[in-house]
Every structure is written in C-alpha cells, then in structure tokens.
Write a protein that holds these residues in place. Structure first.
Motif, PDB file in Angstrom:
ATOM      1  N   GLY A  10       0.907  -1.287  -0.064  1.00  0.00           N
ATOM      2  CA  GLY A  10       0.052  -0.050  -0.009  1.00  0.00           C
ATOM      3  C   GLY A  10       0.847   1.260  -0.029  1.00  0.00           C
ATOM      4  N   SER A  11       0.124   2.483   0.352  1.00  0.00           N
ATOM      5  CA  SER A  11       0.831   3.652   0.475  1.00  0.00           C
ATOM      6  C   SER A  11       0.954   4.181   1.560  1.00  0.00           C
ATOM      7  CB  SER A  11       0.178   4.529  -0.640  1.00  0.00           C
ATOM      8  OG  SER A  11       0.261   4.489  -1.836  1.00  0.00           O
ATOM      9  N   VAL A  12       2.111   4.565   2.211  1.00  0.00           N
ATOM     10  CA  VAL A  12       2.258   5.149   3.580  1.00  0.00           C
ATOM     11  C   VAL A  12       2.851   6.253   3.583  1.00  0.00           C
ATOM     12  CG1 VAL A  12       1.699   2.927   4.811  1.00  0.00           C
ATOM     13  CG2 VAL A  12       4.093   3.615   4.267  1.00  0.00           C
ATOM     14  N   GLN A  38      12.158  -4.559  -5.771  1.00  0.00           N
ATOM     15  CA  GLN A  38      12.710  -4.193  -7.096  1.00  0.00           C
ATOM     16  C   GLN A  38      11.917  -2.628  -7.399  1.00  0.00           C
ATOM     17  OE1 GLN A  38      12.381  -6.800 -10.450  1.00  0.00           O
ATOM     18  NE2 GLN A  38      13.994  -5.534 -11.511  1.00  0.00           N
ATOM     19  N   ALA A  39      12.772  -1.734  -7.207  1.00  0.00           N
ATOM     20  CA  ALA A  39      12.150  -0.188  -7.611  1.00  0.00           C
ATOM     21  C   ALA A  39      12.482   0.107  -9.118  1.00  0.00           C
ATOM     22  CB  ALA A  39      13.256   0.761  -6.755  1.00  0.00           C
ATOM     23  N   PRO A  40      12.010   0.866  -9.723  1.00  0.00           N
ATOM     24  CA  PRO A  40      11.822   1.214 -11.089  1.00  0.00           C
ATOM     25  C   PRO A  40      13.245   1.497 -11.539  1.00  0.00           C
ATOM     26  CG  PRO A  40       9.901   2.311 -10.017  1.00  0.00           C
ATOM     27  CD  PRO A  40      10.816   1.762  -8.985  1.00  0.00           C
ATOM     28  N   THR A  90      10.329   2.339  -1.180  1.00  0.00           N
ATOM     29  CA  THR A  90       9.615   2.309  -2.382  1.00  0.00           C
ATOM     30  C   THR A  90       9.854   1.213  -3.181  1.00  0.00           C
ATOM     31  OG1 THR A  90       8.761   4.480  -1.867  1.00  0.00           O
ATOM     32  CG2 THR A  90       8.134   3.480  -4.026  1.00  0.00           C
ATOM     33  N   ALA A  91       9.049   0.267  -3.562  1.00  0.00           N
ATOM     34  CA  ALA A  91       9.364  -0.709  -4.481  1.00  0.00           C
ATOM     35  C   ALA A  91       8.177  -1.758  -4.752  1.00  0.00           C
ATOM     36  CB  ALA A  91      10.442  -1.389  -4.030  1.00  0.00           C
ATOM     37  N   GLN A 121       2.961  -3.795  -4.161  1.00  0.00           N
ATOM     38  CA  GLN A 121       3.654  -2.421  -4.256  1.00  0.00           C
ATOM     39  C   GLN A 121       3.535  -1.934  -3.099  1.00  0.00           C
ATOM     40  OE1 GLN A 121       4.999  -0.922  -7.133  1.00  0.00           O
ATOM     41  NE2 GLN A 121       5.543   0.550  -5.713  1.00  0.00           N
ATOM     42  N   VAL A 122       4.722  -1.173  -2.701  1.00  0.00           N
ATOM     43  CA  VAL A 122       4.985  -0.671  -1.394  1.00  0.00           C
ATOM     44  C   VAL A 122       5.504   0.972  -1.955  1.00  0.00           C
ATOM     45  CG1 VAL A 122       6.059  -0.170   0.520  1.00  0.00           C
ATOM     46  CG2 VAL A 122       5.364  -2.494   0.122  1.00  0.00           C
TER      47      VAL A 122
END
Length: 126
Positions: A10-12, A38-40, A90-91, A121-122
């Motif tokens: 989620g998004s935090v 894995q991040a972009p 974030t990844a 996704q985090v």
C-alpha cells in the motif's frame, strides 16, 4: 504446483508501517523463503530471508532494525513487518521460496530462489 501470493502492500507516509504476507500453496516441507524488492530502473534486491525448518534469519543492511521477517508454519505464510518506512523503501516487493536452499541464499541472492509470487507494491511518501 507451487504458488506464492503476496498481500499487504500500500501507500504510507515516511515513518509509517506495513505488514506484508505471503501465502504458499502446493508444498509444506521446510524451505528457504525470502522477501525481495525491485524499484523502477533497478535490479532485484534481497530484503530478508529465513529457513522455515530452523532459526536462521538474514537481513539486508538497509533494513536491519526496521524490518522483521517471520513464518507461521500452521498457516504456511511468510510475513514482513516493516516499520519506520523511508521513501527509499518504495518498490515492488516479492516473496520467494526454494526447497533446496542453494549456497548463497543467506546472502539474499535471488538466483537461489526458484518460486516467486507476483509482487505487491509498497509506496512511501516523504
């Protein structure tokens, strides 16, 4: 057929917490299990791993003291409790497993894990 399914992303905001889960179906014997991310634009990075039949646990230096990996054998589920999250966490987070625990699994080498989930996704905002 072995299947791994992650949930809990989620998004935090920075400083927040999330608890990821990974449910395994298809086998129940002891194995190495781990969380990777894995991040972009970056490669897959090991976060934490453990052996479900013992007490061995390993963490990446970047998450030591903030993340905790655990396994519930009664539910055949792997967890990753993530506290004090940072924007650099974030990844896409993946759960992975392998019953043979190849030589470098404790160094969080993704090549030693043959079974993977689809990822969750985090996103951590500052």
């Amino acid at each position: 057929q072995v299947q791994l399914m992650e949930s809990g992303g989620g998004s935090v905001q920075a400083g927040g917490s999330l608890n990821l889960s990974c449910t395994v179906s298809g086998y129940v014997f002891s194995s190495c299990m781990g969380w990777f991310r894995q991040a972009p634009g970056k490669g897959r990075e090991g976060v934490a791993a453990l052996y479900t039949g013992g007490s061995s646990i390993y963490y990446a230096n970047s998450v030591k003291g903030r993340f905790t990996i655990s396994h519930d054998s009664t539910k055949n589920t792997l967890y990753l409790q993530m506290n004090s999250l940072k924007p650099e966490d974030t990844a896409m987070y993946y759960c992975a497993s392998d019953p043979y625990c190849g030589g470098s699994w404790s160094q969080l080498n993704p090549d030693e894990f043959n079974y993977w989930g689809q990822g969750t996704q985090v996103t951590v905002s500052s």
